[in-house]
Enzyme design. Sequence first.
Site, short mmCIF file in Angstrom:
data_model
loop_
_atom_site.label_atom_id
_atom_site.label_comp_id
_atom_site.label_asym_id
_atom_site.label_seq_id
_atom_site.Cartn_x
_atom_site.Cartn_y
_atom_site.Cartn_z
N ASP A 82 -7.63 11.66 10.15
CA ASP A 82 -6.58 10.64 10.01
C ASP A 82 -5.83 10.87 8.69
O ASP A 82 -6.45 11.00 7.63
CB ASP A 82 -7.29 9.27 10.00
CG ASP A 82 -6.34 8.10 10.12
OD1 ASP A 82 -5.25 8.28 10.69
OD2 ASP A 82 -6.71 7.00 9.66
N GLU A 134 3.92 13.08 11.73
CA GLU A 134 4.49 11.74 11.55
C GLU A 134 5.92 11.82 11.03
O GLU A 134 6.23 12.59 10.13
CB GLU A 134 3.64 10.89 10.59
CG GLU A 134 4.25 9.51 10.35
CD GLU A 134 3.32 8.48 9.72
OE1 GLU A 134 2.09 8.67 9.74
OE2 GLU A 134 3.83 7.47 9.21
N ALA A 215 -2.19 -0.64 13.72
CA ALA A 215 -2.09 -1.47 14.92
C ALA A 215 -3.23 -2.50 15.05
O ALA A 215 -3.52 -2.95 16.16
CB ALA A 215 -2.04 -0.58 16.15
N SER A 216 -3.82 -2.89 13.94
CA SER A 216 -4.84 -3.95 14.04
C SER A 216 -4.17 -5.30 14.27
O SER A 216 -3.07 -5.56 13.78
CB SER A 216 -5.66 -4.00 12.75
OG SER A 216 -6.67 -2.99 12.78
N ILE A 257 -6.74 1.90 15.02
CA ILE A 257 -7.31 0.61 14.63
C ILE A 257 -8.44 0.84 13.63
O ILE A 257 -9.42 1.52 13.93
CB ILE A 257 -7.84 -0.13 15.87
CG1 ILE A 257 -6.68 -0.41 16.84
CG2 ILE A 257 -8.55 -1.44 15.48
CD1 ILE A 257 -7.09 -0.91 18.21
N ASP A 258 -8.29 0.28 12.46
CA ASP A 258 -9.33 0.37 11.44
C ASP A 258 -9.63 -1.03 10.88
O ASP A 258 -10.77 -1.50 10.90
CB ASP A 258 -8.89 1.33 10.32
CG ASP A 258 -9.98 1.53 9.28
OD1 ASP A 258 -11.11 1.06 9.49
OD2 ASP A 258 -9.71 2.17 8.25
N SER A 259 -8.58 -1.70 10.40
CA SER A 259 -8.80 -3.00 9.74
C SER A 259 -9.56 -3.98 10.61
O SER A 259 -10.41 -4.73 10.11
CB SER A 259 -7.45 -3.61 9.34
OG SER A 259 -6.80 -2.77 8.40
P1 13P Z 1 -4.90 -0.74 10.63
O1 13P Z 1 -5.00 -0.93 9.15
O2 13P Z 1 -3.83 -1.64 11.21
O3 13P Z 1 -6.18 -0.88 11.33
O4 13P Z 1 -4.37 0.76 10.90
C1 13P Z 1 -5.26 1.84 10.89
C2 13P Z 1 -4.58 3.15 10.91
O5 13P Z 1 -3.40 3.28 11.16
C3 13P Z 1 -5.40 4.34 10.62
O6 13P Z 1 -4.64 5.49 10.56
O1 G3H Z 2 -4.67 4.46 7.56
C1 G3H Z 2 -5.63 4.16 6.87
C2 G3H Z 2 -6.95 3.95 7.49
O2 G3H Z 2 -7.19 2.58 7.67
C3 G3H Z 2 -8.02 4.61 6.69
O3 G3H Z 2 -8.26 3.91 5.52
O4 G3H Z 2 -8.10 5.69 3.79
O5 G3H Z 2 -9.26 3.51 3.31
O6 G3H Z 2 -10.30 5.18 4.85
P1 G3H Z 2 -9.04 4.62 4.28
ZN ZN Z 3 -2.66 5.21 9.81
#
Ligand code: 13P
Ligand code: G3H
Ligand code: ZN
Length: 311
Positions: A82, A134, A215-216, A257-259
Amino acid sequence: MALVTTTEMFKKAYDGHYAIGAFNVNNMEIVQGITEAAGELNSPLILQVSAGARKYANHTYLVKLVEAALIENDIPIALHLDHGADFEICKACIDGGFTSVMIDGSHHSFEDNIALTKKVVEYAHSKGVVVEGELGQLAGIEDDVKVSAEDAKYTHPDEVEEFVSRTGVDSLAIAIGTSHGAFKFKPGQKPQLRFDILDEVSRRLPEFPIVLHGASSVSQEYVKIIQEHGGNLKDAIGIPEEMLRQAARSAVCKINIDSDLRLAMTAGIRQVMWENPAAFDPREYLKVGRANVKAIVAHKIKNVLGSDGKA
Ligand code: 13P
Ligand code: G3H
Ligand code: ZN
Protein backbone atom coordinates in the site's frame (compact mmCIF):
# COMPACT_ATOMS: atom_id res chain seq x y z
CA MET A 1 -4.05 -22.06 -2.24
CA ALA A 2 -1.06 -19.88 -3.22
CA LEU A 3 -1.14 -16.08 -3.28
CA VAL A 4 -2.71 -14.71 -6.46
CA THR A 5 -2.42 -11.41 -8.33
CA THR A 6 -5.47 -9.16 -8.62
CA THR A 7 -5.89 -9.66 -12.39
CA GLU A 8 -8.55 -12.38 -12.25
CA MET A 9 -10.29 -10.90 -9.17
CA PHE A 10 -10.61 -7.48 -10.81
CA LYS A 11 -11.94 -8.89 -14.08
CA LYS A 12 -14.65 -10.81 -12.23
CA ALA A 13 -15.43 -7.86 -9.97
CA TYR A 14 -15.68 -5.47 -12.94
CA ASP A 15 -18.02 -7.78 -14.83
CA GLY A 16 -19.98 -8.72 -11.71
CA HIS A 17 -20.43 -5.13 -10.45
CA TYR A 18 -18.89 -5.67 -7.05
CA ALA A 19 -15.55 -4.71 -5.44
CA ILE A 20 -12.76 -6.47 -3.57
CA GLY A 21 -11.92 -5.22 -0.08
CA ALA A 22 -8.28 -4.26 0.42
CA PHE A 23 -7.70 -4.35 4.15
CA ASN A 24 -4.50 -3.17 5.87
CA VAL A 25 -2.67 -5.69 8.05
CA ASN A 26 -0.24 -4.94 10.86
CA ASN A 27 -0.31 -7.94 13.19
CA MET A 28 -1.56 -11.49 13.63
CA GLU A 29 -4.94 -10.63 15.11
CA ILE A 30 -5.78 -8.31 12.22
CA VAL A 31 -4.74 -10.93 9.63
CA GLN A 32 -6.83 -13.55 11.44
CA GLY A 33 -9.91 -11.34 11.87
CA ILE A 34 -9.96 -10.35 8.19
CA THR A 35 -9.21 -13.76 6.71
CA GLU A 36 -11.64 -15.65 8.96
CA ALA A 37 -14.44 -13.33 7.82
CA ALA A 38 -13.51 -13.63 4.13
CA GLY A 39 -12.99 -17.39 4.45
CA GLU A 40 -16.43 -17.97 5.99
CA LEU A 41 -18.06 -15.78 3.35
CA ASN A 42 -16.08 -17.31 0.49
CA SER A 43 -14.86 -13.90 -0.63
CA PRO A 44 -11.71 -13.01 -2.58
CA LEU A 45 -9.44 -10.71 -0.62
CA ILE A 46 -6.58 -8.24 -0.83
CA LEU A 47 -4.36 -7.91 2.23
CA GLN A 48 -2.26 -4.79 2.05
CA VAL A 49 0.86 -3.74 3.88
CA SER A 50 2.04 -0.13 4.24
CA ALA A 51 5.61 1.05 4.78
CA GLY A 52 4.56 1.72 8.38
CA ALA A 53 3.31 -1.86 8.77
CA ARG A 54 6.63 -3.22 7.44
CA LYS A 55 8.47 -1.03 9.90
CA TYR A 56 6.24 -2.12 12.78
CA ALA A 57 5.90 -5.85 12.20
CA ASN A 58 8.79 -6.68 9.82
CA HIS A 59 8.30 -7.78 6.19
CA THR A 60 8.99 -11.46 6.85
CA TYR A 61 6.55 -11.73 9.76
CA LEU A 62 3.78 -10.19 7.69
CA VAL A 63 4.42 -12.46 4.70
CA LYS A 64 4.48 -15.54 6.94
CA LEU A 65 1.26 -14.50 8.71
CA VAL A 66 -0.44 -14.16 5.33
CA GLU A 67 0.95 -17.53 4.23
CA ALA A 68 -0.54 -19.05 7.39
CA ALA A 69 -3.89 -17.47 6.56
CA LEU A 70 -3.75 -19.10 3.12
CA ILE A 71 -3.37 -22.50 4.74
CA GLU A 72 -6.30 -21.87 7.07
CA ASN A 73 -8.67 -20.31 4.52
CA ASP A 74 -9.38 -21.65 1.03
CA ILE A 75 -9.89 -18.32 -0.75
CA PRO A 76 -7.85 -16.31 -3.27
CA ILE A 77 -5.70 -13.73 -1.49
CA ALA A 78 -3.46 -11.08 -3.06
CA LEU A 79 -0.68 -9.54 -0.99
CA HIS A 80 -0.28 -5.88 -1.88
CA LEU A 81 2.08 -3.04 -0.98
CA ASP A 82 0.00 0.00 0.00
CA HIS A 83 1.37 3.45 -0.98
CA GLY A 84 4.84 2.43 -2.13
CA ALA A 85 6.73 5.72 -2.15
CA ASP A 86 9.69 4.78 -4.33
CA PHE A 87 11.13 2.09 -6.61
CA GLU A 88 13.19 0.54 -3.78
CA ILE A 89 10.26 -0.37 -1.52
CA CYS A 90 8.32 -1.73 -4.49
CA LYS A 91 11.31 -3.86 -5.53
CA ALA A 92 11.76 -5.15 -1.97
CA CYS A 93 8.11 -6.27 -1.88
CA ILE A 94 8.17 -7.74 -5.39
CA ASP A 95 11.34 -9.69 -4.54
CA GLY A 96 9.91 -10.53 -1.13
CA GLY A 97 6.79 -12.43 -2.18
CA PHE A 98 4.10 -9.77 -2.77
CA THR A 99 1.83 -10.28 -5.78
CA SER A 100 0.82 -6.64 -6.18
CA VAL A 101 2.37 -3.26 -5.41
CA MET A 102 1.17 0.32 -5.44
CA ILE A 103 3.60 2.96 -6.58
CA ASP A 104 2.20 6.22 -5.27
CA GLY A 105 3.68 8.93 -7.46
CA SER A 106 0.69 11.19 -6.92
CA HIS A 107 2.76 13.79 -5.07
CA HIS A 108 5.05 14.20 -8.10
CA SER A 109 4.50 16.10 -11.34
CA PHE A 110 2.56 14.24 -14.05
CA GLU A 111 5.76 13.46 -16.00
CA ASP A 112 7.71 12.33 -12.92
CA ASN A 113 4.76 10.20 -11.79
CA ILE A 114 4.73 8.53 -15.23
CA ALA A 115 8.50 7.92 -15.22
CA LEU A 116 8.49 6.41 -11.70
CA THR A 117 5.37 4.31 -12.27
CA LYS A 118 6.67 2.98 -15.59
CA LYS A 119 9.95 1.91 -13.96
CA VAL A 120 8.06 -0.02 -11.28
CA VAL A 121 5.70 -1.58 -13.84
CA GLU A 122 8.59 -2.83 -15.98
CA TYR A 123 10.26 -4.50 -13.02
CA ALA A 124 7.01 -5.85 -11.52
CA HIS A 125 5.70 -7.29 -14.77
CA SER A 126 9.02 -9.04 -15.41
CA LYS A 127 8.36 -10.89 -12.12
CA GLY A 128 4.64 -11.55 -12.67
CA VAL A 129 3.53 -8.88 -10.18
CA VAL A 130 0.80 -6.32 -10.88
CA VAL A 131 0.94 -2.57 -10.20
CA GLU A 132 -1.51 0.07 -8.98
CA GLY A 133 -0.72 3.71 -9.82
CA GLU A 134 -2.35 6.89 -8.55
CA LEU A 135 -3.45 10.15 -10.16
CA GLY A 136 -4.84 12.95 -7.99
CA GLN A 137 -4.20 13.45 -4.28
CA LEU A 138 -6.31 12.47 -1.28
CA ALA A 139 -6.54 14.52 1.88
CA GLY A 140 -5.70 12.94 5.25
CA ILE A 141 -2.77 11.19 6.86
CA GLU A 142 -0.73 8.35 5.43
CA ASP A 143 2.67 7.27 6.71
CA ASP A 144 2.85 10.40 8.87
CA VAL A 145 2.44 12.69 5.85
CA LYS A 146 -0.59 14.95 6.29
CA VAL A 147 -2.27 16.38 3.19
CA SER A 148 -4.76 19.14 4.06
CA ALA A 149 -8.22 19.24 2.45
CA GLU A 150 -7.15 22.40 0.57
CA ASP A 151 -4.12 20.62 -0.90
CA ALA A 152 -6.07 17.53 -1.96
CA LYS A 153 -6.54 17.35 -5.73
CA TYR A 154 -9.26 15.56 -7.62
CA THR A 155 -8.09 13.37 -10.49
CA HIS A 156 -8.27 15.06 -13.90
CA PRO A 157 -10.09 12.63 -16.23
CA ASP A 158 -8.25 14.07 -19.23
CA GLU A 159 -4.96 12.68 -17.86
CA VAL A 160 -5.96 9.08 -17.21
CA GLU A 161 -5.68 7.56 -20.70
CA GLU A 162 -2.18 8.94 -21.23
CA PHE A 163 -1.10 7.85 -17.74
CA VAL A 164 -2.35 4.30 -18.16
CA SER A 165 -1.04 3.80 -21.68
CA ARG A 166 2.40 5.29 -21.00
CA THR A 167 2.95 3.47 -17.69
CA GLY A 168 1.26 0.12 -18.34
CA VAL A 169 -0.31 0.05 -14.84
CA ASP A 170 -2.85 -2.66 -14.06
CA SER A 171 -5.17 -0.51 -11.94
CA LEU A 172 -5.53 3.17 -11.09
CA ALA A 173 -6.34 4.88 -7.79
CA ILE A 174 -8.24 8.12 -8.26
CA ALA A 175 -9.19 11.01 -5.97
CA ILE A 176 -12.92 11.80 -5.92
CA GLY A 177 -13.32 13.18 -2.39
CA THR A 178 -12.45 10.28 -0.11
CA SER A 179 -9.59 10.83 2.34
CA HIS A 180 -7.39 8.86 4.70
CA GLY A 181 -8.04 8.55 8.43
CA ALA A 182 -11.07 8.83 10.72
CA PHE A 183 -11.88 12.53 10.21
CA LYS A 184 -12.99 12.75 6.60
CA PHE A 185 -15.59 15.50 6.85
CA LYS A 186 -16.18 18.34 9.27
CA PRO A 187 -19.25 18.14 11.56
CA GLY A 188 -22.22 19.61 9.71
CA GLN A 189 -20.51 19.20 6.34
CA LYS A 190 -22.43 17.05 3.86
CA PRO A 191 -20.29 14.06 2.78
CA GLN A 192 -19.88 14.20 -0.98
CA LEU A 193 -18.01 12.18 -3.57
CA ARG A 194 -17.41 13.26 -7.17
CA PHE A 195 -19.17 10.43 -8.98
CA ASP A 196 -19.09 12.59 -12.11
CA ILE A 197 -15.27 12.25 -12.13
CA LEU A 198 -15.50 8.50 -11.56
CA ASP A 199 -17.98 8.16 -14.45
CA GLU A 200 -15.79 10.18 -16.79
CA VAL A 201 -12.66 8.20 -15.82
CA SER A 202 -14.44 4.89 -16.45
CA ARG A 203 -15.79 6.16 -19.76
CA ARG A 204 -12.24 6.95 -20.85
CA LEU A 205 -10.82 3.67 -19.51
CA PRO A 206 -13.31 0.95 -20.49
CA GLU A 207 -12.93 -2.37 -18.64
CA PHE A 208 -10.16 -0.88 -16.50
CA PRO A 209 -10.13 -1.45 -12.70
CA ILE A 210 -10.35 1.71 -10.59
CA VAL A 211 -9.26 1.86 -6.94
CA LEU A 212 -10.72 3.93 -4.11
CA HIS A 213 -8.49 4.79 -1.16
CA GLY A 214 -9.67 6.39 2.05
CA ALA A 215 -12.93 4.46 2.01
CA SER A 216 -13.62 3.78 5.68
CA SER A 217 -17.12 4.60 6.87
CA VAL A 218 -16.06 5.23 10.49
CA SER A 219 -18.75 3.14 12.19
CA GLN A 220 -20.43 5.36 14.75
CA GLU A 221 -21.15 2.25 16.81
CA TYR A 222 -17.42 1.71 17.39
CA VAL A 223 -16.73 5.44 17.82
CA LYS A 224 -19.40 5.48 20.57
CA ILE A 225 -17.83 2.49 22.35
CA ILE A 226 -14.42 4.19 22.20
CA GLN A 227 -15.88 7.46 23.51
CA GLU A 228 -17.70 5.69 26.34
CA HIS A 229 -14.61 3.78 27.44
CA GLY A 230 -12.08 6.53 27.92
CA GLY A 231 -11.29 7.39 24.29
CA ASN A 232 -11.38 10.71 22.51
CA LEU A 233 -12.47 10.54 18.89
CA LYS A 234 -15.03 13.31 18.85
CA ASP A 235 -16.30 14.23 15.39
CA ALA A 236 -14.84 11.19 13.61
CA ILE A 237 -16.79 10.94 10.33
CA GLY A 238 -16.41 8.59 7.35
CA ILE A 239 -17.82 7.89 3.89
CA PRO A 240 -21.51 6.88 3.96
CA GLU A 241 -21.86 3.21 3.08
CA GLU A 242 -24.45 3.90 0.40
CA MET A 243 -21.83 5.87 -1.54
CA LEU A 244 -19.39 2.98 -1.29
CA ARG A 245 -22.06 0.53 -2.46
CA GLN A 246 -22.60 2.78 -5.47
CA ALA A 247 -18.84 2.84 -6.14
CA ALA A 248 -18.60 -0.95 -5.80
CA ARG A 249 -21.24 -1.40 -8.50
CA SER A 250 -19.22 0.80 -10.88
CA ALA A 251 -15.69 0.42 -12.35
CA VAL A 252 -14.26 0.54 -8.82
CA CYS A 253 -12.84 -2.95 -8.25
CA LYS A 254 -10.73 -2.32 -5.11
CA ILE A 255 -11.85 -0.44 -2.01
CA ASN A 256 -9.21 0.34 0.64
CA ILE A 257 -10.21 0.09 4.28
CA ASP A 258 -7.90 0.56 7.24
CA SER A 259 -9.34 3.07 9.71
CA ASP A 260 -12.53 1.02 10.20
CA LEU A 261 -10.42 -1.93 11.34
CA ARG A 262 -8.40 0.25 13.69
CA LEU A 263 -11.60 1.56 15.24
CA ALA A 264 -13.09 -1.92 15.60
CA MET A 265 -9.97 -3.28 17.27
CA THR A 266 -9.56 -0.25 19.53
CA ALA A 267 -13.22 -0.37 20.61
CA GLY A 268 -12.84 -4.02 21.65
CA ILE A 269 -9.62 -3.48 23.55
CA ARG A 270 -10.82 -0.31 25.27
CA GLN A 271 -14.02 -1.98 26.38
CA VAL A 272 -12.23 -4.94 27.97
CA MET A 273 -9.62 -2.76 29.65
CA TRP A 274 -12.24 -0.32 30.95
CA GLU A 275 -14.59 -2.99 32.26
CA ASN A 276 -11.82 -5.20 33.68
CA PRO A 277 -9.11 -2.96 35.13
CA ALA A 278 -7.37 -6.07 36.46
CA ALA A 279 -7.08 -7.67 32.99
CA PHE A 280 -3.47 -8.16 32.00
CA ASP A 281 -3.49 -11.22 29.77
CA PRO A 282 -3.09 -9.78 26.22
CA ARG A 283 -5.17 -12.66 24.85
CA GLU A 284 -8.14 -11.46 26.88
CA TYR A 285 -8.35 -8.08 25.13
CA LEU A 286 -6.77 -8.94 21.77
CA LYS A 287 -9.34 -11.68 21.14
CA VAL A 288 -12.15 -9.14 21.55
CA GLY A 289 -10.34 -6.75 19.19
CA ARG A 290 -9.88 -9.60 16.69
CA ALA A 291 -13.57 -10.55 16.91
CA ASN A 292 -14.52 -6.95 16.16
CA VAL A 293 -12.20 -6.88 13.12
CA LYS A 294 -13.85 -10.07 11.89
CA ALA A 295 -17.32 -8.59 12.40
CA ILE A 296 -16.59 -5.34 10.57
CA VAL A 297 -14.93 -7.13 7.64
CA ALA A 298 -17.89 -9.53 7.34
CA HIS A 299 -20.22 -6.54 7.34
CA LYS A 300 -18.21 -4.82 4.58
CA ILE A 301 -18.05 -7.92 2.40
CA LYS A 302 -21.79 -8.62 2.66
CA ASN A 303 -23.29 -5.16 2.82
CA VAL A 304 -20.87 -2.83 1.04
CA LEU A 305 -18.53 -4.68 -1.34
CA GLY A 306 -20.81 -7.51 -2.47
CA SER A 307 -17.86 -9.92 -2.83
CA ASP A 308 -19.38 -12.75 -0.73
CA GLY A 309 -19.62 -16.06 -2.55
CA LYS A 310 -17.31 -14.81 -5.32
CA ALA A 311 -14.11 -16.71 -4.37
P1 13P B 1 -9.03 4.67 5.42
O1 13P B 1 -8.18 5.52 6.30
O2 13P B 1 -10.27 5.41 4.99
O3 13P B 1 -9.35 3.36 6.00
O4 13P B 1 -8.22 4.40 4.06
C1 13P B 1 -7.26 3.38 3.99
C2 13P B 1 -6.44 3.44 2.75
O5 13P B 1 -6.74 4.11 1.80
C3 13P B 1 -5.22 2.62 2.71
O6 13P B 1 -4.50 2.82 1.56
O1 G3H C 1 -3.27 4.91 3.61
C1 G3H C 1 -2.85 4.71 4.75
C2 G3H C 1 -3.16 3.43 5.44
O2 G3H C 1 -4.23 3.61 6.32
C3 G3H C 1 -1.94 2.90 6.11
O3 G3H C 1 -1.64 3.64 7.24
O4 G3H C 1 0.76 4.18 6.89
O5 G3H C 1 -0.29 4.34 9.17
O6 G3H C 1 0.12 2.10 8.11
P1 G3H C 1 -0.16 3.56 7.90
ZN1 ZN D 1 -4.59 4.82 0.81
